[in-house]
Design an enzyme around this catalytic site. Structure first.
Site, short mmCIF file in Angstrom:
data_model
loop_
_atom_site.label_atom_id
_atom_site.label_comp_id
_atom_site.label_asym_id
_atom_site.label_seq_id
_atom_site.Cartn_x
_atom_site.Cartn_y
_atom_site.Cartn_z
N GLU A 80 32.94 41.04 47.06
CA GLU A 80 33.41 41.44 45.85
C GLU A 80 33.53 42.79 45.61
OE1 GLU A 80 34.36 39.55 43.50
OE2 GLU A 80 33.24 37.53 43.86
N ARG A 140 37.28 44.32 44.83
CA ARG A 140 37.49 45.03 43.32
C ARG A 140 37.49 46.50 43.53
NH1 ARG A 140 35.06 40.79 39.16
NH2 ARG A 140 34.78 39.06 40.44
N ASP A 146 39.13 30.17 50.56
CA ASP A 146 40.46 30.66 50.05
C ASP A 146 41.31 31.73 50.63
OD1 ASP A 146 38.60 31.85 48.54
OD2 ASP A 146 39.22 31.24 46.74
N GLU A 205 44.79 32.53 38.93
CA GLU A 205 45.50 31.74 40.20
C GLU A 205 46.80 31.08 39.72
OE1 GLU A 205 41.81 31.74 39.64
OE2 GLU A 205 41.47 32.97 41.32
C1 DMJ Z 1 39.20 37.18 42.02
O1 DMJ Z 1 38.00 38.05 42.00
C2 DMJ Z 1 39.73 36.94 43.44
O2 DMJ Z 1 41.19 36.38 43.16
C3 DMJ Z 1 39.17 36.27 44.28
O3 DMJ Z 1 40.01 36.23 45.48
C4 DMJ Z 1 38.75 34.80 43.99
N1 DMJ Z 1 38.55 34.85 42.48
C5 DMJ Z 1 38.72 35.79 41.53
C6 DMJ Z 1 39.47 35.29 40.36
O4 DMJ Z 1 39.28 34.17 39.80
#
Ligand code: DMJ
Length: 618
Positions: A251, A255, A384, A518
């Site tokens: 995270e 971010r 993902d 998404e």
């Molecule tokens: C985001 O922080 C990023 O896209 C991450 O890869 C997965 N999910 C959240 C938003 O849904």
């Protein structure tokens, strides 16, 4: 400055004007003028006389221009294709001509001051587009690296008034989300829009300001300069990584590191580069495991790492350790230190040594033994962005990273064979795989895959480009259905295809919506690649639902149950709402030259990073 200096060329009066050679020159000039006037007249006749289209069609058919009989079969067919094509061309010429006339009219109506302003801002944009950054990675011993910012960081206004209005609406939403955060939660990680106070999850430990860093590039792209300046000042004075904090490596990377890198590449402000590298260095101890596969959690003061207690047998998570690659490659670029790139390239090595069940990558990998944990496979949560980063690593390397490319297309092949299914109602979905058994459930997170398939379609092997685009469109449609089949027209966290339902959440704990991006992300990619207006329409529907149900006095909030008749709000404005959801909406209503895909790659938090061209291209 004399008025003549504004002309593209000037004629200097000659002191020898009576000499024979000067006289011949003038004569030539007059002849040239007469000749150009004649040519202009001819063109005027061709385009504006009433029957000019028929005349032109005849000329084109008879000369065979635009008709290739070898491709289109009979001569009759050829003429039909040719006529269409000429008609289309003529229509385009007429349209362009009208557009130019209207623009000229607009300009004539403007006051000189306005025209001057237009010229200045155009010049400003050109200067910005040609920005060159110089950095030596903070190390005086290194040579300066020149970096020319790729085009499209400052997008132009869409020409179409309706699209412009929609884009302005998105900007207004961003302003409201930002102002609310600034007013009630400035410096905290996120905002609680109902309680009107700050909010912090344990993902960032005691690091502060997630929303500020996550929103930086969206502010920049939307040309919100005052807000960007305030954010930069906060970062200069307050963003502190010398804290005793246990953080999620993933995270913080997507971010904070991603947000800072993007802000640097967009604005050229050194503070962002320095902070990104400083934070990257703090994350390095996470790789101190027997295999070099990083821990999920790290105390950035002590350098001690561990994994999530719930993860299968002490495993690291595929989507977490597999989503460092883009940022770490750029950290090496900007610091001159190869260590960042080496760490992520080593993860590849570990993965490539392992057998993959049916060619699939399980979500869990033990960093001590280097063996897979439980054989669960997902293109949604836990899996993902690993797949996303394989593709994007190849694209970001200017298509040089052949290993990343191969890993991506091989894994997609296995996913297609084992996970992608069609419901009896004709909806394509991506199921989850649990040790060989399918769970017919798709997460909101999985909906990003539509965009990923579209982005990867071009490089797909064996002529599979069209097939990948079809798949992308089908996933977009399924995810759209997951929105339209709810009461509030926003999608649930997960939806199922079993027990007689399709694209509907059946469990109470899967009915929430937390402002995730998404689905809109996929609409944005689909719009760029197809220009099918339905994607903008679907994005607009989602925007309206956000406005109707998520906007409250103190910002934007998630919803606990999208099937309820009235929203029960969760009181969190997630930082990714500003980083991703609003950015993708804005890009959906922007022209294609805003952050063009051949120059920019988005990290998984929608932070644009430039394609790394060969040194000689810089
Ligand atoms: C985001 O922080 C990023 O896209 C991450 O890869 C997965 N999910 C959240 C938003 O849904």
């Amino acid at each position: 400055m004399p008025a003549v200096a504004l002309l593209p060329f000037t004629i200097t009066p000659s002191r020898k004007s009576s000499s024979p050679s000067a006289f011949r020159l003038t004569e030539k000039f007059v002849l040239l003028l007469v000749f150009s006037a004649f040519i202009t007249l001819c063109f005027g006749a061709i385009f504006f006389l009433p029957d000019s289209s028929k005349l032109l069609s005849g000329v084109f058919f008879n000369s065979g221009v635009e008709t290739d009989t070898s491709k289109t079969g009979t001569d009759r067919d050829a003429n039909i294709f040719g006529a269409d094509s000429v008609e289309r061309k003529l229509a385009k010429i007429r349209k362009d001509h009208e557009k130019a006339l209207n623009e000229a009219k607009d300009t004539l109506q403007k006051k000189p001051d306005e025209i001057k302003q237009d010229i200045l801002s155009e010049k400003d944009k050109v200067a910005q587009e040609n920005m060159v950054f110089k950095t030596n990675g903070g190390d005086a011993a290194l040579p300066y690296l020149d970096f020319k910012r790729p085009p499209g960081a400052v997008g132009r206004e869409p020409a179409d008034p309706e699209t412009r209005q929609k884009r302005d609406k998105v900007k207004e939403m961003m302003k409201f989300a930002w102002d609310s955060y600034k007013h009630y939660a400035w410096g905290s990680n996120e905002l609680k829009p109902i309680s009107k106070q700050g909010h912090s999850s344990n993902l960032f430990g005691s690091i502060q300001g997630a929303t500020i860093v996550d929103a930086l590039d969206t502010l920049y792209i939307m040309d919100m300069q005052d807000e960007f300046k305030a954010a930069k000042e906060w970062i200069e004075k307050n963003l502190d990584f010398n804290v005793n904090a246990e953080v999620s490596v993933f995270e913080v990377n997507i971010r904070f590191v991603g947000g800072l890198l993007s802000a640097f590449y967009l604005s050229g402000e050194e503070v962002f580069r320095k902070k990104a590298v400083e934070l990257g260095e703090k994350l390095l101890p996470a790789f101190n495991t027997p295999t070099g596969v990083p821990w999920a959690l790290l105390n950035i003061k002590s350098g001690i790492g561990r994994n999530w207690p719930w993860a299968s047998g002490g495993s690291s998570i595929l989507a977490e350790f597999g989503t460092l690659h883009l940022e770490f490659m750029h950290l090496s670029e900007l610091s001159g230190k190869p260590v960042f790139a080496e760490k992520v390239m080593n993860i590849r090595k570990v993965l490539n040594r392992l057998d993959k069940p049916q060619g699939l990558y399980p979500n869990y990998l033990n960093p001590n033994s280097g063996q897979w944990g439980q054989h669960h496979v997902s293109v949604g949560g836990l899996g993902d962005s690993f797949y996303e980063y394989l593709l994007k690593a190849w694209l970001m390397s200017d298509k040089k990273d052949e290993e990343g490319k191969k890993m991506y297309y091989d894994s997609i092949q296995a996913i297609e064979t084992h996970l992608i299914r069609k419901s009896s109602g004709g909806l394509t979905y991506i199921a989850e795989w649990k040790g060989g058994l399918l769970e017919h459930k798709m997460g909101h997170l999985t909906c990003f895959a539509g965009g990923m398939f579209a982005l990867g379609a071009d490089g797909a092997p064996d002529d599979k480009t069209g097939h990948q685009m079809e798949l992308a469109a089908e996933i977009a449609r399924t995810c759209h259905e997951s929105y339209t089949r709810t009461n509030l027209k926003l999608g649930p966290e997960a939806f199922r295809f079993d027990g007689g339902v399709e694209a509907i959440a059946t469990r109470q704990n899967e009915k929430y919506f937390i402002l995730r991006p998404e689905v809109i992300e996929t609409y944005m990619y689909m719009w760029r690649y197809t220009h099918d207006p339905k994607y903008r329409q679907w994005g607009w529907e989602a925007l309206q639902a956000l406005e109707q149900h998520c906007r409250v006095e103190g910002g934007y909030s998630g919803i606990r149950d999208v099937y309820a008749s009235h929203p029960n709000l969760d009181d969190v404005q997630q930082s990714f709402f500003l980083a991703e959801t609003l950015k993708y909406l804005y890009l959906l209503f922007s022209d294609d030259d805003s952050l063009p895909f051949e120059h920019w790659v988005f990290n998984t938090e929608a932070h644009p990073l430039p394609v790394i061209k060969k040194r000689t291209d810089k």
